[in-house]
Design a protein around this motif. Structure first.
Motif, short mmCIF file in Angstrom:
data_model
loop_
_atom_site.label_atom_id
_atom_site.label_comp_id
_atom_site.label_asym_id
_atom_site.label_seq_id
_atom_site.Cartn_x
_atom_site.Cartn_y
_atom_site.Cartn_z
N ASP A 74 0.84 -1.19 0.00
CA ASP A 74 0.00 0.00 0.00
C ASP A 74 0.88 1.25 0.00
OD1 ASP A 74 -2.95 0.98 0.72
OD2 ASP A 74 -1.56 2.13 1.98
N GLU A 75 0.48 2.23 -0.77
CA GLU A 75 1.29 3.46 -0.87
C GLU A 75 1.47 4.16 0.47
OE1 GLU A 75 -2.54 6.12 -2.39
OE2 GLU A 75 -0.73 6.03 -3.59
N HIS A 76 0.61 3.90 1.44
CA HIS A 76 0.71 4.53 2.75
C HIS A 76 1.37 3.62 3.79
CE1 HIS A 76 -1.69 7.76 1.18
NE2 HIS A 76 -2.62 6.90 0.83
N GLY A 77 1.93 2.51 3.31
CA GLY A 77 2.58 1.58 4.21
C GLY A 77 3.98 2.01 4.59
N LYS A 78 4.61 1.22 5.43
CA LYS A 78 5.96 1.50 5.90
C LYS A 78 6.94 1.25 4.76
CE LYS A 78 9.31 0.41 9.41
NZ LYS A 78 9.59 -0.17 10.69
N GLU A 79 7.89 2.17 4.62
CA GLU A 79 8.94 2.01 3.63
C GLU A 79 10.16 1.38 4.29
OE1 GLU A 79 9.90 5.41 1.23
OE2 GLU A 79 7.80 6.03 1.18
N TYR A 80 10.81 0.47 3.56
CA TYR A 80 11.99 -0.23 4.07
C TYR A 80 13.14 -0.09 3.08
CZ TYR A 80 9.00 -2.98 7.26
OH TYR A 80 8.15 -3.39 8.25
N THR A 81 14.35 -0.15 3.59
CA THR A 81 15.48 -0.45 2.72
C THR A 81 15.41 -1.95 2.46
OG1 THR A 81 16.99 -0.98 4.54
CG2 THR A 81 16.89 1.35 3.82
N SER A 82 16.18 -2.43 1.51
CA SER A 82 16.17 -3.87 1.23
C SER A 82 16.65 -4.67 2.44
CB SER A 82 17.02 -4.18 0.00
OG SER A 82 16.43 -3.62 -1.15
N SER A 83 17.66 -4.18 3.13
CA SER A 83 18.16 -4.88 4.31
C SER A 83 17.14 -4.89 5.44
CB SER A 83 19.47 -4.25 4.80
OG SER A 83 20.47 -4.42 3.84
N ASP A 84 16.46 -3.76 5.64
CA ASP A 84 15.42 -3.70 6.67
C ASP A 84 14.24 -4.60 6.31
OD1 ASP A 84 16.92 -1.93 8.16
OD2 ASP A 84 15.89 -0.15 7.40
N PHE A 85 13.89 -4.66 5.03
CA PHE A 85 12.82 -5.56 4.61
C PHE A 85 13.21 -7.01 4.86
CE2 PHE A 85 10.73 -8.16 1.29
CZ PHE A 85 9.43 -8.03 1.74
N ALA A 86 14.47 -7.34 4.60
CA ALA A 86 14.94 -8.71 4.87
C ALA A 86 14.78 -9.04 6.36
CB ALA A 86 16.40 -8.87 4.43
N SER A 87 15.13 -8.10 7.23
CA SER A 87 14.98 -8.31 8.68
C SER A 87 13.52 -8.46 9.06
CB SER A 87 15.60 -7.15 9.45
OG SER A 87 16.98 -7.10 9.24
N ASP A 119 -2.48 -7.17 8.91
CA ASP A 119 -1.56 -7.14 10.05
C ASP A 119 -0.52 -6.03 9.89
OD1 ASP A 119 -2.49 -9.52 11.56
OD2 ASP A 119 -1.97 -10.54 9.69
N ALA A 120 -0.28 -5.62 8.64
CA ALA A 120 0.71 -4.57 8.37
C ALA A 120 0.50 -4.04 6.96
CB ALA A 120 2.13 -5.13 8.52
N LYS A 121 1.16 -2.90 6.70
CA LYS A 121 1.16 -2.31 5.36
C LYS A 121 2.61 -1.98 5.00
CE LYS A 121 -1.53 1.10 6.39
NZ LYS A 121 -2.34 2.34 6.34
N VAL A 122 2.98 -2.29 3.77
CA VAL A 122 4.32 -2.03 3.28
C VAL A 122 4.21 -1.24 1.98
CG1 VAL A 122 6.41 -3.09 2.30
CG2 VAL A 122 5.32 -4.10 4.32
N SER A 123 5.05 -0.22 1.85
CA SER A 123 5.12 0.55 0.61
C SER A 123 6.36 0.13 -0.16
CB SER A 123 5.18 2.05 0.90
OG SER A 123 5.39 2.77 -0.29
N ILE A 124 6.18 -0.20 -1.43
CA ILE A 124 7.32 -0.53 -2.29
C ILE A 124 8.13 0.73 -2.58
CG2 ILE A 124 7.95 -1.35 -4.61
CD1 ILE A 124 6.99 -3.61 -2.98
#
Length: 157
Positions: A74-87, A119-124
């Motif tokens: 979702d565009e309003h989700g949490k943004e991650y770096t690739s390393s943070d997304f892996a974690s 349970d969560a939202k993630v922004s690409i």
């Protein structure tokens, strides 16, 4: 754990399908990963964007089981770096859930019922991409996360 990418509608662009297929092939050695498509709702004058979101939302909710860990892309989700997304993915995999279901909505987004179930939202990205491109980008990021978690040289910081 199995990771599923639940999408509304099929991937029609050949070059995107080919890219997805390449990462699906690579992911086989790391984790069960599938892309499941539910039928899209055809737009017409008789259906409003809100009604389309509701109908797509019902199909999404019908697919999910109560034990799934549901994450909306979702565009309003949490943004991650690739390393943070892996974690973050590693924590989900260690949660004991059988399935993590990442969901790409239809052209108008998600209904309130789907947001309530998530349970969560993630922004690409903060940028906008076609839903088909998101499928490829997300699948590549799952592959990247697996290589990061294994300490393999695919990802460079």
């Amino acid at each position: 754990m199995e990771i599923l990418l639940l999408t509304v509608g099929k991937t029609t662009q050949k070059y995107i399908r080919e890219g997805i297929d390449e990462y699906l092939k690579r992911l086989k050695r790391y984790i069960p990963y599938r892309i499941v498509s539910i039928p899209d709702i055809r737009t017409s004058r008789a259906i409003t964007p809100e009604l389309q979101k509701i109908k797509e939302g019902e199909a999404i909710l019908d697919f999910l089981s109560p034990s799934d860990h549901c994450i909306l892309l979702d565009e309003h989700g949490k943004e991650y770096t690739s390393s943070d997304f892996a974690s973050a993915l590693e924590k989900i995999m260690a949660s004991g859930k059988k399935r993590a279901v990442f969901v790409v909505g239809g052209p108008y987004g998600f209904s309130e019922n789907v947001y309530s179930r998530a349970d969560a939202k993630v922004s690409i990205s903060r940028m906008t991409f076609t839903h088909e491109m998101v499928r490829l980008f997300f699948t590549e990021q799952v592959y990247r996360a697996m290589t990061i978690l294994r300490g393999e040289p695919y990802h460079h910081e």
